[in-house]
Scaffold this motif. Structure first.
Motif, PDB file in Angstrom:
ATOM      1  N   MET B 124       0.711  -1.431   0.162  1.00 35.72           N
ATOM      2  CA  MET B 124      -0.327  -0.463  -0.148  1.00 35.72           C
ATOM      3  C   MET B 124       0.879   1.118  -0.187  1.00 35.72           C
ATOM      4  O   MET B 124       0.342   2.057  -0.976  1.00 35.72           O
ATOM      5  CB  MET B 124      -0.684  -0.288   1.295  1.00 35.72           C
ATOM      6  CG  MET B 124      -2.154  -0.768   1.477  1.00 35.72           C
ATOM      7  SD  MET B 124      -2.994  -1.176  -0.392  1.00 35.72           S
ATOM      8  CE  MET B 124      -3.039  -1.880  -1.048  1.00 35.72           C
ATOM      9  N   ALA B 152      -4.701   4.583   1.432  1.00 35.60           N
ATOM     10  CA  ALA B 152      -4.298   3.536   1.618  1.00 35.60           C
ATOM     11  C   ALA B 152      -4.832   2.431   3.272  1.00 35.60           C
ATOM     12  O   ALA B 152      -4.648   1.129   2.578  1.00 35.60           O
ATOM     13  CB  ALA B 152      -2.638   3.470   1.797  1.00 35.60           C
ATOM     14  N   ALA B 156      -6.513  -1.050   2.311  1.00 34.70           N
ATOM     15  CA  ALA B 156      -5.339  -2.138   2.525  1.00 34.70           C
ATOM     16  C   ALA B 156      -6.338  -3.397   3.083  1.00 34.70           C
ATOM     17  O   ALA B 156      -5.627  -4.155   2.347  1.00 34.70           O
ATOM     18  CB  ALA B 156      -4.391  -1.581   4.241  1.00 34.70           C
TER      19      ALA B 156
END
Lengths: 299, 354, 267
Positions: B124, B152, B156
């Motif tokens: 990520m 991110a 994730a």
């Protein structure tokens, strides 16, 4: 145009306050340091001879007959009781105070002011009055015993008054607002979007509490704990009223040295030890809170 | 219902309060968001788009109606049990955790093994180009960097659907343009369904596969950007998306005519004969044309660099804006008060009922 | 079926604990207030409604003297503390950081940090030395001690008010030809007034409530209301003390309400 510097004006305007505080609080503290190294006078006061006897007497006692030295168990018991009761008070006020502060902070804004006001009233009410009130509750025919007997938990009244338990209940009672207010301030500043983010990222309620809420409101927890621990350790009124003569805490023991005990240097030394513990706690507080939001904790 | 539906909203309503003070934030909205698409909910503030997003996320429960994610009714499922992640408008990054810890939080809560979390976080970080900031705290990052971390963190756990609540509103214009492209890239690379909420029509047009336009708790139109822009279903959509001139006309023999009888180059269905309609035409589709059928007076010209906006007044007092390309000299040679004739690009005029 | 939102702020059991906490907080106080109207000699039994203990307290000359003494000390201490605190707040707020500011700040807040019993001991020693050296007696010692520990309580609300104030107002006044003194008199001071009033009120309450420092500093026959009450305590609280406590409680609540209203009305 000539301008006075902020520092000059600042000091000038602050001077009266500083003089007042120097005479009425700070200066006398320096005298305490001096007195702690003198010999006690016969009835009260001091004899102007340098001596470390007071410090020795804090921890040890000398047998009058054969001069053998042993630990001053009575003193250590008082110290231990003070620290133990203060830690317990801090713990109890946190366990009750955190949900209370959370509850207040999560009320709608109009209600919140009322709940906050309800916490502030006991906060500003005379400590003596609140101690009287709790004394009425814990005594043999008091509210607590009546309640316990009514529910059938006990058959006859418990002797709570003049025990450590009474002192503990009393201190938790009088210092609870001191825990709730800083916790409330911290929770009130807390961004509730972070809880949403926690739930959004699959955290359970307990995980959100442990991993998101508690770490973020930590400065408030530390502040509340200090605000409760420091006055608990130096408590005088509450243990005097609820503990009776036997269950002394440091504060009462210090007073004794200036009353019946008549050992001013010992009283001064004890005061300084108390002050030292408090300063250590305050420095720890400053370090914990200034660390927060700084660099990575787990390098 | 639909095989490749990521989110289905079925007649979802949301009412705040009760009794006479009740507010209907969402009024029986039905919508299907396809798997893997970039879907945008567009509308002015208070139109119910954020409410709809929060219903999908699970922070609020529909008063009536259902929310289906991946075919399962999740109307009553708490947010921590929905395979949906949110990028918050304020980012809501955990201030006490590092960038890495923030990104790994969701996987950790899902109980994934450490090694797997570590891998995912590294992936990520690379995806949003934040490898160098892995051990920083969020408050030490710029707005754009925080935005990337928030993205991110939400990506994730590889959610079914990623919800984005006006995530670009806090950024300055230049950064916003950059992030628009970035978001589009991330969506294509990950293949995750994005549901994006914004009040910025340009943002919606440039990024989305499809757009849903909302107003006052209702979903007015759903379609691809071109469709929405060129074929708005009503005056609100036409007005909200881009700039639009509105003209009132009456249809006679299939031709809309202004109040002074001038004909507009457009076709009106015969069934509307005798009816009054609203015509919508984009400023860039208005021409100054000596052969044009409509008389107008120049009220004002405003220079915009590449374009010059020409404010026109028609005989019936209607005001109209024409967006003309500025000539190399910069002066289009039209003066206020000058009388001109105008026409519209063929096929550009939209006829809106009512 | 009624649908409920997933409440983000809800934590299990917290509401219950909070309500119990409020009940525990108020039960003793309410009991005390009720029993102050008890006709019975014994504090344990209810003997019907009566205001006799209020009458008894009112006619008790010791209580009268202690009350007057408490009020003299509290009013003097509040005046002195508020005056010096206002000056200090003006000196340490809104003029940019300067060297020694932290020292001033620590010194002003020192009474909040040092345990009261330690300050009490220090003052006992210090004043005893002065009394021996000069032979001067009187209330001055108590007023001085109370003024000192009231300073931070007066300082904090004034400082908070100052920090919340719009600096451009003073700039605007200066722009409109006001001299620095005129600016202070006509702009700063009126805007600061609620903060000063709040500080004075807090100081008054703090001084009125003090037990420990007064207990150590007072000479014989210098009892304030709290030290008188503490002295009255043998085995249990007497109904008369209950009555005085209730009266003090009411006074505190009234002042606190006024304080709330004052601080709330901020620009």
């Amino acid at each position: 145009m000539a301008r006075s510097s902020p520092a000059r004006t600042g000091w000038l305007l602050s001077t009266p306050a500083l003089i007042l505080l120097f005479i009425g609080a700070l200066g006398p503290l320096a005298i305490v340091v001096v007195y702690a190294f003198l010999e006690p006078g016969e009835y009260s006061g001091v004899v102007w001879n340098f001596s470390t006897e007071a410090w020795f007497r804090v921890f040890f006692e000398r047998d009058i007959f054969d001069d053998t030295v042993s630990m001053a168990d009575a003193h250590l018991t008082i110290f231990w009781r003070s620290v133990k009761l203060s830690l317990l008070t801090t713990f109890i006020t946190f366990v009750i105070g955190f949900p209370t502060a959370w509850f207040i902070a999560t009320r709608p804004p109009t209600q919140r002011a009322i709940w906050l006001f309800l916490i502030t009233i006991p906060f500003w009410t005379n400590l003596l009055i609140r101690t009287f009130a709790i004394m009425e509750v814990v005594r043999n025919q008091g509210l607590l015993n009546s309640f316990l007997m009514w529910t059938g938990v006990i058959g006859r009244p418990l002797q709570i008054l003049y025990t450590d338990t009474a002192v503990l209940i009393g201190m938790a009672y009088v210092y609870l607002p001191l825990m709730v207010l800083p916790l409330f301030a911290a929770i009130d500043r807390f961004d509730f979007k972070l809880i949403e983010a926690g739930y959004d990222l699959y955290a359970s309620r307990t995980k959100v509490l442990r991993r998101v809420i508690l770490p973020i409101v930590r400065p408030g927890i530390v502040a509340g704990s200090i605000l409760v621990f420091v006055p608990s350790l130096g408590a005088y009124v509450t243990p005097r009223i609820l503990g009776g003569g036997k269950n002394m805490m440091i504060g009462n023991f210090i007073e004794l040295q200036f009353g019946q005990g008549r050992n001013w240097p010992l009283g001064a030394a004890l005061s300084l030890i108390l002050l030292l513990i408090v300063l250590v706690a305050l420095i720890a507080y400053v370090r914990v809170t200034s660390n927060d939001g700084g660099r990575d904790g787990q390098t | 219902m639909t095989e490749n539906a990521a989110v289905e909203v079925q007649k979802a309503s949301r009412v705040y309060g009760a009794g006479s003070s009740a507010v209907r934030a969402l009024d029986e909205v039905s919508l299907t968001i396809r798997r893997g698409e970039f879907f945008t909910l567009l509308g002015p503030s208070g139109c119910g788009k954020t409410t709809l997003l929060r219903l999908i996320a699970g922070f609020e429960t529909p008063t009536t109606g259902q929310i289906l994610i991946d075919g399962k009714d999740v109307s009553q499922t708490p947010p921590n049990q929905r395979r949906v992640n949110t990028v918050f408008q304020s980012y809501a990054l955990f201030p006490h955790l590092t960038v890495s810890q923030n990104i790994g939080f969701g996987l950790e809560m899902l109980g994934r093994p450490r090694a797997q979390i570590k891998d995912a976080v590294a992936r990520m970080l690379a995806l949003v180009k934040m490898e160098k900031m892995a051990d920083r705290r969020p408050q030490m990052l710029s707005g754009g960097q925080q935005q990337r971390v928030a993205l991110a963190r939400a990506l994730a756990p590889e959610p079914e659907v990623l919800l984005l609540d006006e995530p670009l509103s806090a950024l300055d214009l230049k950064l916003r343009k950059e992030m628009q492209l970035e978001l589009k890239r991330l969506q294509t690379e990950t293949g995750i369904t994005f549901v994006f909420v914004t009040h910025d029509q340009e943002e919606a047009l440039t990024m989305s596969d499809r757009i849903g336009v909302m107003s006052a708790g209702n979903l007015l139109q759903v379609g691809a950007p071109r469709e929405i822009y060129n074929r708005p279903v009503n005056r609100f959509v036409a007005d909200f998306i881009g700039e639009t001139n509105f003209l009132t006309a009456t249809i006679r023999n299939g031709i809309p005519r202004l109040s002074n009888g001038e004909a507009v180059q457009a076709k009106g269905p015969a069934r509307l004969d005798g009816k009054t309609v609203t015509l919508a035409v984009r400023p860039e589709q208005v021409r100054i044309d000596p052969e044009g059928p409509i008389h107008a007076t120049i009220a004002q010209t405003v220079y915009f660099g590449t374009d010059t906006h020409c404010h026109l007044r028609l005989a019936d007092g209607t005001e109209l804006v024409a967006r003309l390309q500025s000539p190399p000299s910069g002066d289009i040679g039209l003066k206020a008060g000058e009388k001109v004739r105008i026409g519209f690009v063929p096929g550009a005029v939209q006829m809106l009922e009512g | 079926m009624a649908r409920r939102d997933f409440s983000v702020s809800a934590l299990p059991g917290f509401g219950t604990i909070a309500v119990i906490a409020f009940v525990l907080l108020y039960a003793p106080i309410v009991t005390m207030v009720i029993y102050s109207f008890n006709d019975s000699e014994s504090v344990a039994l209810w003997g019907g409604f009566s205001t006799r203990w209020y009458a008894a307290a009112w006619e008790n000359t010791q209580v009268q003297e202690a009350t007057i003494r408490s009020l003299i000390i509290a009013v003097s201490a509040a005046l002195i503390a508020t005056t010096v605190a206002t000056m200090a707040a003006l000196g340490t707020t809104r003029r940019g950081k300067f060297k020694g500011q932290t020292i001033i700040y620590i010194m002003i807040n020192q009474p909040l940090m040092v345990p009261e019993i330690v300050t009490a001991v220090a003052l006992l020693i210090f004043f005893a030395a002065i009394k021996v050296a000069t032979g001067i007696q009187g209330l001055g010692y108590l007023i001085l001690a109370h003024s000192a520990f009231c300073v931070p309580f007066a300082y904090l609300p004034i400082r908070a008010r100052l920090e919340g104030m719009d600096m451009t107002l003073e700039t605007a006044a200066a722009d409109l030809y006001a001299s620095p003194w005129q600016t202070f008199r006509r702009i700063t001071l009126p805007l600061l007034a609620p903060g000063i009033a709040a500080g004075a009120m807090l100081s008054f309450v703090i001084s009125l409530d003090d037990v420990i420092i007064t207990e150590f500093v007072k000479s014989a026959g210098q009892d304030t209301l709290p030290t008188y009450m503490l002295g009255q305590l043998r085995r249990a609280v007497t109904p008369e003390v209950n009555a005085i406590s209730t009266a003090l409680l009411v006074l505190t609540v009234l002042l606190l309400t006024a304080f709330f209203l004052l601080t709330r009305r901020r620009g």
